[in-house]
Design an enzyme around this catalytic site. Structure first.
Site, PDB file in Angstrom:
ATOM      1  CB  CYS A   2      -0.872   0.030   1.237  1.00 16.95           C
ATOM      2  SG  CYS A   2      -1.890  -1.418   1.431  1.00 16.95           S
ATOM      3  NE  ARG A  27       4.588   1.757  -0.886  1.00 17.18           N
ATOM      4  CZ  ARG A  27       5.356   1.938   0.173  1.00 17.18           C
ATOM      5  NH1 ARG A  27       6.426   2.683   0.083  1.00 17.18           N
ATOM      6  NH2 ARG A  27       5.062   1.391   1.334  1.00 17.18           N
ATOM      7  CD1 TRP A  74      -0.172  -5.715  -3.436  1.00 17.09           C
ATOM      8  CD2 TRP A  74      -0.346  -6.655  -1.417  1.00 17.09           C
ATOM      9  NE1 TRP A  74       0.298  -7.001  -3.522  1.00 17.09           N
ATOM     10  CE2 TRP A  74       0.200  -7.600  -2.304  1.00 17.09           C
ATOM     11  CE3 TRP A  74      -0.561  -7.031  -0.083  1.00 17.09           C
ATOM     12  CZ2 TRP A  74       0.546  -8.885  -1.910  1.00 17.09           C
ATOM     13  CZ3 TRP A  74      -0.216  -8.317   0.313  1.00 17.09           C
ATOM     14  CH2 TRP A  74       0.342  -9.230  -0.600  1.00 17.09           C
ATOM     15  CG  ASN A 100       0.375   2.087   3.710  1.00 18.05           C
ATOM     16  OD1 ASN A 100      -0.696   2.220   3.137  1.00 18.05           O
ATOM     17  ND2 ASN A 100       1.533   2.539   3.224  1.00 18.05           N
ATOM     18  N   GLY A 101      -0.631  -1.303   6.559  1.00 24.09           N
ATOM     19  CA  GLY A 101      -0.352  -2.187   7.692  1.00 24.09           C
ATOM     20  C   GLY A 101      -1.570  -3.037   8.018  1.00 24.09           C
ATOM     21  CD  GLU A 485      17.429 -12.480  -8.128  1.00 23.21           C
ATOM     22  OE1 GLU A 485      16.872 -13.066  -7.192  1.00 23.21           O
ATOM     23  OE2 GLU A 485      17.064 -11.364  -8.545  1.00 23.21           O
ATOM     24  CE  LYS A 489      14.214 -10.653 -10.330  1.00 23.40           C
ATOM     25  NZ  LYS A 489      14.647 -10.247  -9.062  1.00 23.40           N
ATOM     26  CD  GLU A 492      10.523 -11.330  -8.551  1.00 19.69           C
ATOM     27  OE1 GLU A 492      10.378 -10.849  -7.432  1.00 19.69           O
ATOM     28  OE2 GLU A 492      11.527 -11.084  -9.258  1.00 19.69           O
ATOM     29  CG  HIS A 508      19.749 -36.064  -6.023  1.00 22.43           C
ATOM     30  ND1 HIS A 508      20.014 -37.386  -5.755  1.00 22.43           N
ATOM     31  CD2 HIS A 508      20.950 -35.437  -6.022  1.00 22.43           C
ATOM     32  CE1 HIS A 508      21.312 -37.548  -5.579  1.00 22.43           C
ATOM     33  NE2 HIS A 508      21.910 -36.373  -5.742  1.00 22.43           N
ATOM     34  CE  LYS A 607      11.743  -2.415  -5.584  1.00 21.55           C
ATOM     35  NZ  LYS A 607      12.522  -3.500  -6.208  1.00 21.55           N
TER      36      LYS A 607
HETATM   37  C1  G6P Z   1       9.378  -8.351  -2.384  1.00 23.18           C
HETATM   38  C2  G6P Z   1       9.964  -7.777  -3.655  1.00 23.18           C
HETATM   39  C3  G6P Z   1      11.275  -8.486  -3.974  1.00 23.18           C
HETATM   40  C4  G6P Z   1      12.225  -8.375  -2.798  1.00 23.18           C
HETATM   41  C5  G6P Z   1      11.592  -8.897  -1.509  1.00 23.18           C
HETATM   42  C6  G6P Z   1      12.435  -8.540  -0.291  1.00 23.18           C
HETATM   43  O1  G6P Z   1       8.976  -9.658  -2.597  1.00 23.18           O
HETATM   44  O2  G6P Z   1       9.052  -7.941  -4.732  1.00 23.18           O
HETATM   45  O3  G6P Z   1      11.867  -7.897  -5.114  1.00 23.18           O
HETATM   46  O4  G6P Z   1      13.384  -9.107  -3.072  1.00 23.18           O
HETATM   47  O5  G6P Z   1      10.316  -8.287  -1.311  1.00 23.18           O
HETATM   48  O6  G6P Z   1      12.442  -7.156  -0.163  1.00 23.18           O
HETATM   49  P1  G6P Z   1      13.570  -6.296   0.517  1.00 23.18           P
HETATM   50  O7  G6P Z   1      13.120  -4.883   0.315  1.00 23.18           O
HETATM   51  O8  G6P Z   1      13.587  -6.696   1.957  1.00 23.18           O
HETATM   52  O9  G6P Z   1      14.841  -6.589  -0.166  1.00 23.18           O
END
Ligand code: G6P
Length: 612
Positions: A2, A27, A74, A100-101, A485, A489, A492, A508, A607
């Site tokens: 949010c 975000r 969100w 937010n929260g 990673e 990527k 996502e 395995h 985000k």
């Molecule tokens: C969310 C974001 C990711 C990020 C993760 C951890 O899932 O979409 O891109 O890696 O949070 O966030 P941080 O801000 O703690 O690195």
């Protein structure tokens, strides 16, 4: 997650709020809304969907007022729809609130208010809070500020809230517990937001609210106090962020811009830390705690998402260069696992945003056990740097694309520098090797520049595989976390299912999936596992799998076996992760664009994950 933006001043609030909401889109959100206050009249508009849809909806309706607030939601409690969207209005219309929260005791409070005759429109926890404030205001016959303070003291959970009271139209009340809020100070005007991005184009003078802070914001006055009504002296800080940093500057997407920024962002990460003559590394933020770090019996890295992958690279670095045992934990598991902690453990929390709820909770747990807690964060002034004992900023600049790219390479750069410093100080890293690694690290940005010139190749490859349903990513050693990673990527932003594995684990399980339709991305650079990974490639070929290999420039052996090769310049093994991730970022980016996905704001993702 949010986003919050608020304004009070002399200008019309609506266009400022819409612009602010657009800045916050990165975000991640599913509905948006605004509230405006003019004299004693309120205008509230909210809509499921994007900010542009909200704008269309508002068109032709009154948008007057120099006081107002906006929100991107969100969904947590209740599906994304118009009713659950913020702002929420109290039953009798005295208060409007954005939040937010999560209010954890909302069901108890809701039940109590229901018994008093209050009715609710939405399924949200937020509507409970705004009604609680109104209940206190009407029944206690107090002013808005008193009602807000009283209600917030009854609430359990996390919040960043902004509140308007119809009968007190010349003020905004903002409060923070857990979810961040920052106030921008202009001339005869104030802004409030969940992060600095909507503020930076108006002012760089800001106040970050601390937990349990409440701000009473009027056109010419700002009063800061605690939830217990103690007046505080605001600490004004100057933001160093520039507006260009949060704009696309000609790139089609923020993600592409951020991938291309990496040579510069990595230079920014080591600027001022690596001596100009390359003789030493100085991490100013760790100087005071260095003796304690050097005595650490164990390092525990806590993080989530991409930052957790950076942590895994850190494990290899610290163990190899500084010979300190390392564990890497998902913050969400660590916090609930009743971990065995010793006061000689050093905890490193890694986070781009500095606001991830699980990582923050892991930090408090570690602090309670008496451990030294360090932070590696990107967002200056965010919660994690303030909650940790010491740390190192990554200085990658604002990362707007939800899928993390430049933050990852900056985090690995910081971890590399830390491991080198610990290694030389502990005597586990020879001086000659230390100097060599420093030099090699400074060469990484130009090597990335070289990889970026191959962008068209990555796009061609993406064209070939944009329609497959599964991808497998394999790597060993420092490039095993890169495999994870790369897979993250891709899933996502393109919504293609992808898994990352240590290459040797393929037999395995994942080997069962390999057939002529399965692309397998193998990170196979020239390092000590090279021969082994060549064997893994043979195993894939024997099952007709498609091999896309990330190799060291000039590798003819793998070129003759693989279906495609993506070359990266030669590097020191301990630094390969920073290079090999670049082709994987670009491959995912192009696949997602070709599939028509919203690369910067992928569905369902946020985000900054400020709820657990
Ligand atoms: C969310 C974001 C990711 C990020 C993760 C951890 O899932 O979409 O891109 O890696 O949070 O966030 P941080 O801000 O703690 O690195």
């Amino acid at each position: 997650m949010c986003g919050i933006v608020g304004y009070i001043g002399y200008r019309q609030a609506y266009p400022l709020l819409i612009n602010g909401l657009k800045r916050l889109e990165y975000r991640g959100y599913d509905s948006a809304g605004v509230a405006l206050l003019l004299n004693n009249e309120t205008f509230v508009y909210k809509r499921k969907g994007k900010v542009s849809e909200l704008e269309e909806f508002v068109e032709g309706n009154p948008t007057f007022g120099t006081v107002g607030m906006g929100h991107t939601r969100w969904a947590t409690h209740g599906e994304p729809n118009d009713t659950n969207a913020h702002p929420h209005i109290s039953e009798k219309g005295h208060f409007i609130l954005i939040h937010n929260g999560i209010i954890e005791n909302y069901s108890l409070l809701k039940e109590m208010l229901r018994r008093k005759g209050v009715s609710f429109q939405s399924e949200t926890d937020t509507e409970v809070l705004v009604n609680l404030i109104e209940y206190v205001y009407l029944n206690g016959k107090v002013d808005a500020e008193t009602a807000v303070l009283y209600a917030l003291n009854k609430v359990v959970g996390a919040y960043g809230v902004v509140i308007l009271c119809r009968n007190e139209p010349n003020q905004l009340i903002a409060a923070r517990k857990g979810s961040p809020l920052v106030i921008g100070i202009g001339k005869q005007e104030y802004f409030v937001a969940s992060d600095a991005t909507p503020i930076i184009e108006h002012t760089n003078s800001v106040i970050y609210l601390n937990n349990d802070n409440v701000a009473i914001i009027r056109k010419n006055e700002l009063i800061l106090k605690t939830l217990e009504n103690q007046i505080l002296i605001p600490q004004i800080q100057t933001l160093s962020m520039e507006i260009e940093e949060i704009e696309k500057n000609g790139y089609e997407h923020f993600m592409l811009k951020e991938i291309f920024e990496q040579p510069r962002s990595i230079r920014d990460t080591f600027r001022g830390r690596i001596a100009v003559n390359l003789s030493d590394i100085r991490l100013g933020g760790l100087l005071d705690v260095m003796p304690k770090i050097l005595q650490a019996k164990r390092i525990i890295i806590v993080a989530c998402g991409t930052s957790w992958h950076a942590g895994l690279v850190g494990e290899y670095l610290f163990e190899e260069l500084a010979r300190i045992p390392v564990e890497v934990e998902y913050a969400s598991e660590f916090r609930y696992r009743n971990p065995i902690l010793d006061k000689n453990d050093v905890i490193i929390a890694i986070s781009q945003s500095g606001e991830t709820a699980d990582t923050l909770a892991a930090i408090s747990l570690a602090k309670e056990s008496g451990c030294l807690v360090l932070g590696i964060c990107n967002v200056v002034g965010s919660s994690i740097p303030r909650e940790t004992h010491a740390g190192v900023y990554t200085h990658a600049g604002p990362e707007i694309g939800v899928a993390s790219t430049k933050a990852f390479t900056a985090q690995v750069t910081v971890l590399s520098m830390m491991a080198m410093v610990l290694g030389i100080k502990k005597g586990t890293l020879a001086k000659e090797k230390y100097l060599h690694l420093i030099k090699e690290l400074t060469l990484i940005p130009e090597k990335i520049e070289k990889i970026l010139t191959l962008n068209a190749e990555f796009k061609n490859l993406a064209e070939k595989y944009k329609n497959v349903s599964n991808f497998l990513y394999l790597g060993r050693g420092y490039c095993f976390p890169v495999a994870l990673e790369g897979a993250l990527k891709l899933k996502e932003i393109s919504y293609i299912h992808a898994e990352g594995y240590p290459a040797a684990e393929m037999k395995h399980g994942p080997i069962a999936l390999i057939d002529k339709n399965m692309p397998v991305v193998v990170i196979a650079t020239k390092d000590k596992s090279y021969d082994k990974i060549v064997n893994n490639i043979q195993e894939i070929k024997a099952r007709n799998g498609i091999v896309i290999a990330v190799v060291t420039e000039g590798d003819t052996t793998i070129r003759s076996m693989a279906n495609y090769v993506l070359e990266v310049p030669d590097a020191e093994e301990v630094l390969y992760a920073i290079l090999t991730v670049i082709p994987l970022q670009l491959l995912s980016y192009h696949i997602a664009v070709l599939r028509g996905c919203n690369v910067d704001q992928p569905r369902n993702l946020a985000k900054s994950v400020t709820v657990e």
